[in-house]
Motif scaffolding. Structure first.
Motif, PDB file in Angstrom:
ATOM      1  N   ASP A  31       0.811  -1.212   0.000  1.00 49.71           N
ATOM      2  CA  ASP A  31       0.000   0.000   0.000  1.00 49.71           C
ATOM      3  C   ASP A  31       0.849   1.269   0.000  1.00 49.71           C
ATOM      4  N   TYR A  32       2.145   1.119   0.178  1.00 53.90           N
ATOM      5  CA  TYR A  32       3.014   2.285   0.237  1.00 53.90           C
ATOM      6  C   TYR A  32       3.339   2.796  -1.164  1.00 53.90           C
ATOM      7  N   ARG A  33       3.474   4.114  -1.258  1.00 55.34           N
ATOM      8  CA  ARG A  33       3.853   4.763  -2.522  1.00 55.34           C
ATOM      9  C   ARG A  33       5.216   5.425  -2.333  1.00 55.34           C
ATOM     10  N   TYR A  34       6.023   5.340  -3.379  1.00 62.00           N
ATOM     11  CA  TYR A  34       7.345   5.962  -3.361  1.00 62.00           C
ATOM     12  C   TYR A  34       7.516   6.682  -4.699  1.00 62.00           C
ATOM     13  N   ILE A  35       7.739   7.978  -4.622  1.00 61.28           N
ATOM     14  CA  ILE A  35       7.763   8.824  -5.811  1.00 61.28           C
ATOM     15  C   ILE A  35       9.000   9.708  -5.789  1.00 61.28           C
ATOM     16  N   ILE A  36       9.627   9.901  -6.965  1.00 63.05           N
ATOM     17  CA  ILE A  36      10.621  10.963  -7.082  1.00 63.05           C
ATOM     18  C   ILE A  36      10.080  12.008  -8.056  1.00 63.05           C
ATOM     19  N   PHE A  37      10.346  13.256  -7.717  1.00 61.87           N
ATOM     20  CA  PHE A  37       9.799  14.395  -8.441  1.00 61.87           C
ATOM     21  C   PHE A  37      10.935  15.360  -8.751  1.00 61.87           C
ATOM     22  N   TYR A  38      10.952  15.884  -9.957  1.00 62.88           N
ATOM     23  CA  TYR A  38      11.911  16.924 -10.333  1.00 62.88           C
ATOM     24  C   TYR A  38      11.261  18.265 -10.024  1.00 62.88           C
ATOM     25  N   LYS A  39      11.576  18.804  -8.867  1.00 59.65           N
ATOM     26  CA  LYS A  39      10.957  20.062  -8.439  1.00 59.65           C
ATOM     27  C   LYS A  39      11.543  21.239  -9.214  1.00 59.65           C
ATOM     28  N   PRO A  40      10.691  22.000  -9.892  1.00 54.24           N
ATOM     29  CA  PRO A  40      11.197  23.193 -10.587  1.00 54.24           C
ATOM     30  C   PRO A  40      11.494  24.332  -9.599  1.00 54.24           C
ATOM     31  N   TYR A  41      12.181  25.316 -10.091  1.00 58.01           N
ATOM     32  CA  TYR A  41      12.398  26.549  -9.329  1.00 58.01           C
ATOM     33  C   TYR A  41      11.044  27.185  -9.019  1.00 58.01           C
ATOM     34  N   GLY A  42      10.918  27.770  -7.830  1.00 57.87           N
ATOM     35  CA  GLY A  42       9.712  28.518  -7.491  1.00 57.87           C
ATOM     36  C   GLY A  42       8.531  27.666  -7.069  1.00 57.87           C
ATOM     37  N   VAL A  43       8.799  26.409  -6.680  1.00 52.96           N
ATOM     38  CA  VAL A  43       7.737  25.524  -6.211  1.00 52.96           C
ATOM     39  C   VAL A  43       8.026  25.157  -4.757  1.00 52.96           C
ATOM     40  N   LEU A  44       7.024  25.285  -3.904  1.00 56.16           N
ATOM     41  CA  LEU A  44       7.188  24.929  -2.499  1.00 56.16           C
ATOM     42  C   LEU A  44       7.194  23.414  -2.330  1.00 56.16           C
ATOM     43  N   ASN A 102      -0.014  33.169  -4.944  1.00 57.49           N
ATOM     44  CA  ASN A 102       0.699  33.142  -6.225  1.00 57.49           C
ATOM     45  C   ASN A 102       1.885  32.180  -6.233  1.00 57.49           C
ATOM     46  N   ARG A 103       2.041  31.346  -5.208  1.00 58.44           N
ATOM     47  CA  ARG A 103       3.188  30.439  -5.165  1.00 58.44           C
ATOM     48  C   ARG A 103       2.741  29.010  -5.458  1.00 58.44           C
ATOM     49  N   SER A 104       3.450  28.349  -6.370  1.00 55.04           N
ATOM     50  CA  SER A 104       3.117  26.975  -6.749  1.00 55.04           C
ATOM     51  C   SER A 104       3.524  25.993  -5.652  1.00 55.04           C
ATOM     52  N   THR A 105       2.811  24.880  -5.587  1.00 59.55           N
ATOM     53  CA  THR A 105       3.107  23.822  -4.621  1.00 59.55           C
ATOM     54  C   THR A 105       3.161  22.485  -5.341  1.00 59.55           C
ATOM     55  N   LEU A 106       3.459  21.431  -4.598  1.00 58.46           N
ATOM     56  CA  LEU A 106       3.501  20.078  -5.157  1.00 58.46           C
ATOM     57  C   LEU A 106       2.147  19.670  -5.730  1.00 58.46           C
ATOM     58  N   LYS A 107       1.089  20.218  -5.172  1.00 56.42           N
ATOM     59  CA  LYS A 107      -0.260  19.870  -5.629  1.00 56.42           C
ATOM     60  C   LYS A 107      -0.486  20.260  -7.083  1.00 56.42           C
ATOM     61  N   ASP A 108       0.251  21.248  -7.562  1.00 60.72           N
ATOM     62  CA  ASP A 108       0.116  21.679  -8.949  1.00 60.72           C
ATOM     63  C   ASP A 108       0.737  20.690  -9.929  1.00 60.72           C
ATOM     64  N   TYR A 109       1.493  19.727  -9.408  1.00 62.79           N
ATOM     65  CA  TYR A 109       2.207  18.790 -10.279  1.00 62.79           C
ATOM     66  C   TYR A 109       1.899  17.320  -9.991  1.00 62.79           C
ATOM     67  N   ILE A 110       1.638  16.987  -8.737  1.00 62.44           N
ATOM     68  CA  ILE A 110       1.520  15.574  -8.336  1.00 62.44           C
ATOM     69  C   ILE A 110       0.084  15.278  -7.905  1.00 62.44           C
ATOM     70  N   GLU A 111      -0.571  14.435  -8.658  1.00 65.30           N
ATOM     71  CA  GLU A 111      -1.957  14.081  -8.356  1.00 65.30           C
ATOM     72  C   GLU A 111      -2.015  12.742  -7.631  1.00 65.30           C
ATOM     73  N   VAL A 112      -1.324  12.684  -6.516  1.00 64.53           N
ATOM     74  CA  VAL A 112      -1.302  11.482  -5.681  1.00 64.53           C
ATOM     75  C   VAL A 112      -1.651  11.906  -4.268  1.00 64.53           C
ATOM     76  N   ALA A 113      -2.590  11.208  -3.655  1.00 68.13           N
ATOM     77  CA  ALA A 113      -3.048  11.585  -2.320  1.00 68.13           C
ATOM     78  C   ALA A 113      -2.142  10.996  -1.238  1.00 68.13           C
ATOM     79  N   ASP A 114      -1.992  11.738  -0.160  1.00 68.82           N
ATOM     80  CA  ASP A 114      -1.369  11.250   1.066  1.00 68.82           C
ATOM     81  C   ASP A 114       0.082  10.816   0.919  1.00 68.82           C
ATOM     82  N   VAL A 115       0.859  11.473   0.076  1.00 68.47           N
ATOM     83  CA  VAL A 115       2.304  11.280   0.082  1.00 68.47           C
ATOM     84  C   VAL A 115       2.939  12.584   0.559  1.00 68.47           C
ATOM     85  N   TYR A 116       4.088  12.450   1.194  1.00 68.99           N
ATOM     86  CA  TYR A 116       4.721  13.619   1.801  1.00 68.99           C
ATOM     87  C   TYR A 116       6.217  13.615   1.501  1.00 68.99           C
ATOM     88  N   PRO A 117       6.808  14.812   1.378  1.00 67.34           N
ATOM     89  CA  PRO A 117       8.235  14.875   1.059  1.00 67.34           C
ATOM     90  C   PRO A 117       9.103  14.332   2.190  1.00 67.34           C
TER      91      PRO A 117
END
Length: 204
Positions: free
Chosen positions: A3-16, A25-40
């Motif tokens: 049930d565990y999820r493991y994801i790597i993400f290429y975070k762009p500049y200017g994303v929290l 006006n600040r972008s977050t992970l939600k703007d890129y990753i459509e996966v529920a309940d994962v955390y950095p």
């Protein structure tokens, strides 16, 4: 574990490195990753780029964040001016940041500019001042540590891109893209957090 999820993400500049906004006006992970309940696992600053690991495995997240395990994190760092041998030696052996001295760090001056996607927006630099790229590998992650280290030896960071966390690498990912880890990558990730007699601290 299935049930565990493991994801790597290429975070762009200017994303929290979080899913909730602190300003409209600040972008977050939600703007890129459509996966529920994962955390950095750890974080990258708003003005930094590169590899971010996310999971819903709370125990693994906690253990990876613990200083005891000291896994390597590798960064490409563009600095203002060209560091000399003395500056590189100081970065390798450790520099004083306020009341903290950094651990030994692997540092090398790159002879060519690395192949990276253009940053949006581009960095601001002075036309009459050269820049250089360093590859730095740390086993710790204090707040804005890389930027503070290069500033402490007189070469301010202009751009910072994390390209690896232990065995995990960006490879073909482009800014804003993410993927699930392979079973082999997950296995190696769990091996990282097995108790050891000593943390994996290298010497330059």
């Amino acid at each position: 574990m299935n049930d565990y999820r493991y994801i790597i993400f290429y975070k762009p500049y200017g994303v929290l490195s979080q899913f909730t906004k602190d300003r409209p006006n600040r972008s977050t992970l939600k703007d890129y990753i459509e996966v529920a309940d994962v955390y950095p696992v750890g974080r990258l600053d708003w003005d930094s780029e590169g590899l971010l690991l996310l999971t819903n495995n709370g125990q693994l997240q906690h253990r990876l964040s613990h200083p005891q395990f000291g896994h390597e994190r590798t960064y490409l760092v563009q600095v203002e001016r060209i560091p000399d041998a003395e500056a590189l030696q100081k970065l390798q052996t450790g520099v004083q940041i306020q009341d903290y001295r950094t651990r030994p760090t692997k540092v090398r001056l790159l002879s060519e500019e690395p192949l990276l996607s253009d940053r949006d927006p581009p960095i601001r630099f002075r036309k009459n001042v050269p820049t250089a790229w360093l590859e730095m590998t740390l086993t710790e992650g204090k707040n804005r540590q890389v930027r503070r280290m290069t500033a402490a030896v007189g070469f301010p960071t202009l751009r910072l891109v994390r390209i690896a966390i232990a065995h995990l690498k960006l490879d073909r990912l482009q800014p804003g893209e993410w993927r699930e880890l392979t079973p082999e990558e997950v296995k190696l990730l769990h091996n990282l957090t097995k108790p050891q007699k000593k943390a994996s601290i290298f010497k330059p």
